[in-house]
Scaffold this active site. Structure first.
Site, PDB file in Angstrom:
ATOM      1  N   THR A 100      39.321  21.035  28.371  1.00  0.00           N
ATOM      2  CA  THR A 100      39.072  21.703  29.479  1.00  0.00           C
ATOM      3  C   THR A 100      40.370  22.916  29.337  1.00  0.00           C
ATOM      4  O   THR A 100      41.307  22.430  29.350  1.00  0.00           O
ATOM      5  CB  THR A 100      39.492  20.784  30.818  1.00  0.00           C
ATOM      6  N   LYS A 175      33.271  23.362  34.680  1.00  0.00           N
ATOM      7  CA  LYS A 175      34.279  21.939  34.754  1.00  0.00           C
ATOM      8  C   LYS A 175      35.333  22.186  35.737  1.00  0.00           C
ATOM      9  O   LYS A 175      35.844  21.152  36.208  1.00  0.00           O
ATOM     10  CB  LYS A 175      34.766  22.170  33.086  1.00  0.00           C
ATOM     11  N   LYS A 243      47.210  19.951  34.936  1.00  0.00           N
ATOM     12  CA  LYS A 243      46.764  21.453  33.947  1.00  0.00           C
ATOM     13  C   LYS A 243      45.436  21.791  34.634  1.00  0.00           C
ATOM     14  O   LYS A 243      45.290  22.927  34.593  1.00  0.00           O
ATOM     15  CB  LYS A 243      46.746  20.924  32.599  1.00  0.00           C
TER      16      LYS A 243
END
Length: 388
Positions: A100, A175, A243
Site C-alpha cells: 500500500t 486501497k 502510514k
C-alpha cells in the site's frame, strides 16, 4: 509442469508477504525470494524457494516480480534507484507492487517501466494476515483486465477476488479508500465497546448484537474478538496503518477535501504509536479507552506521552500556550475549563476521553501533532491542532 510456469521473484516476506509467496510456491511456480531480514524468508527456502542476496539478483531471471515492503520510500528505492528492479529485471518482465503506497509513485513506476520495456502496476491487497494465510485476499489492481491477463493465474493463487481499476495509481487510490473506511470502523468499534463496558453490558453479547444490524463492520467481526481476549498480536501493525491513513490524508489534502473520520483515527493511532504501540495489531486502539494498568500489561507506557507535555507549554502542535491561549482544540484553558473532550475539568484530576488520568495542566488527549499535513500559518485542522 513446474518448468512451464513463469519464474517468480518475491521481494518482502513479512507478515503478509510470506504466506502469499507460499501460495505461489504451492501452485508450482519456481520462486526466488529476498527479504532484508533473511530469517523471515527461511521457512520458504526450507520449502524449496531459492534465496538471493539482493533484490537485483532475485529478479534477474524472473518473468514476474512481486514486491511487498513497508513504506513508499522503500518502494521508490527498490524500483527506481540506479540498481533497482527496473534496471535489474529483464526486458518483458512484469513487476507487481502489492505494497500500500502512493498513487503518484505508482504512476511514476509504471511510466518508467514502459520506457524500459517492462510492465509494472500497483496491486495492493486487503484481507489482512488471515486472508493472506487462507489465500483469500482481495487484489486491487491499478490496471485493466487486459493488463493482468498474463499474470491472472498467479494472482489467483492467493486471492479470492480481483478488482481492476483501469490505470496506474488507481489501485493505490482504491486501497486508500478501503483504509479510510476501515479507520472509521476501528474508531467506531472502540467507541462502541467502551460505551458497552461502561454501561455494564456483556461485551461479547453486545458485539454479536451489533453484527446483526447496520452497525456491523469487519472491525467488529474480526478484530473486536481479539481486543476482548487481550490479543494484541499484529495481523496488521499500527505503524503500517498510520502510514496508510497518512497517505490517504495527503491525497485528500491534494484534492482539497476533508476526511474528518480519518483525521480522528489518525490522531488516536498516532497517540497509540507515541506510547509504544507501533508494532501491536490495530485492535490495540481499544487500549486507549482502558485503565492505565491494562495499557502497561500490553507493554505501553503513558509516560512517553505525558513526559512530552509535562511542562504544560505545548499541545503537540509546537506552539507556546503559557498565557492560557488555545491548545488547538479551540477552547480557552486559562481558567481550567474544557480540554476539548466536552467535560469541565475543574481544579482536580479529570479522566479524559480514554480512561487516562491527566492533571490540571495536561492538554487534551488529541494533543499530538498529526504530521501528515503541511498547513498554512494559523490554520487549524479537524482536531484543532495548528499546522506548522
Amino acid at each position: 509442469m513446474a518448468d512451464t510456469k513463469q519464474r517468480v521473484a518475491f521481494i518482502g516476506t513479512g507478515i503478509m508477504g510470506a504466506p502469499i509467496a507460499g501460495h505461489i510456491m504451492d501452485a508450482g511456480y519456481p520462486l526466488t525470494v529476498y527479504n532484508r531480514t533473511e530469517a523471515k524468508a527461511q521457512p520458504l527456502v526450507e520449502r524449496g524457494a531459492v534465496w538471493s542476496a539482493s533484490p537485483a539478483e532475485a529478479v534477474r531471471d524472473a518473468d514476474v516480480v512481486f514486491t511487498m515492503v513497508g513504506y513508499p520510500e522503500d518502494v521508490e528505492e527498490l524500483y527506481l534507484s540506479s540498481d533497482g528492479l527496473l534496471a535489474a529485471s529483464k526486458p518483458g518482465a512484469v513487476l507487481i507492487d502489492l505494497t500500500t503506497s502512493s498513487p503518484a509513485l505508482a504512476r511514476d513506476i509504471a511510466e518508467a517501466a514502459a520506457v524500459s520495456d517492462r510492465t509494472a502496476f500497483d496491486c495492493p491487497v486487503t484481507g489482512g494476515e488471515s486472508g493472506a494465510i487462507a489465500g483469500t485476499l482481495t487484489a486491487i489492481a491499478g490496471a485493466t483486465e487486459r493488463d493482468i491477463e498474463s499474470v491472472r493465474a498467479l494472482l489467483e493463487t492467493f486471492t479470492a477476488r480481483i478488482f481492476c481499476f483501469g490505470g496506474a495509481g488507481k489501485g493505490q487510490s482504491a486501497k486508500l479508500a478501503n483504509q479510510i473506511a476501515l479507520a472509521s470502523s476501528m474508531v467506531g468499534m472502540a467507541d462502541a465497546l467502551s460505551l458497552a463496558q461502561q454501561s455494564g453490558l456483556d461485551l461479547e453479547q453486545t458485539r454479536k448484537m451489533i453484527l446483526t444490524g447496520t452497525g456491523a463492520s469487519g472491525a467488529m467481526d474480526s478484530l473486536a474478538p481479539k481486543a476482548l481476549d487481550g490479543d494484541w498480536k499484529p495481523g496488521f501493525m499500527v505503524k503500517h496503518f498510520i502510514k496508510d491513513i497518512r497517505l490517504a490524508l495527503e491525497e485528500a489534502e491534494e484534492k482539497e477535501i476533508a476526511l474528518p473520520g480519518a483525521d480522528t483515527a489518525y490522531a488516536l493511532y498516532d497517540m497509540l504509536d507515541a506510547i509504544g504501540g507501533a508494532e501491536l495489531g490495530t485492535q490495540a486502539i481499544t487500549l486507549l479507552y482502558q485503565e492505565e494498568g491494562d495499557a502497561v500489561a500490553a507493554g505501553l507506557d503513558w509516560s512517553l506521552y505525558t513526559n512530552a507535555h509535562e511542562h504544560g507549554d505545548e499541545c503537540g502542535c509546537g506552539h507556546d500556550h503559557e498565557h492560557g491561549d488555545e491548545c488547538g482544540c479551540g477552547h480557552d484553558h486559562e481558567h481550567g475549563d474544557e480540554c476539548g473532550c466536552g467535560h469541565d475539568h475543574g481544579e482536580g484530576e479529570h479522566e479524559c476521553c480514554h480512561g487516562h488520568h491527566h492533571d490540571s495542566d495536561h492538554e487534551c488527549c488529541h494533543g499530538e501533532g498529526h504530521g501528515h499535513h503541511d498547513h498554512g500559518e494559523g490554520h487549524e485542522c479537524c482536531h484543532g491542532h495548528h499546522g506548522e
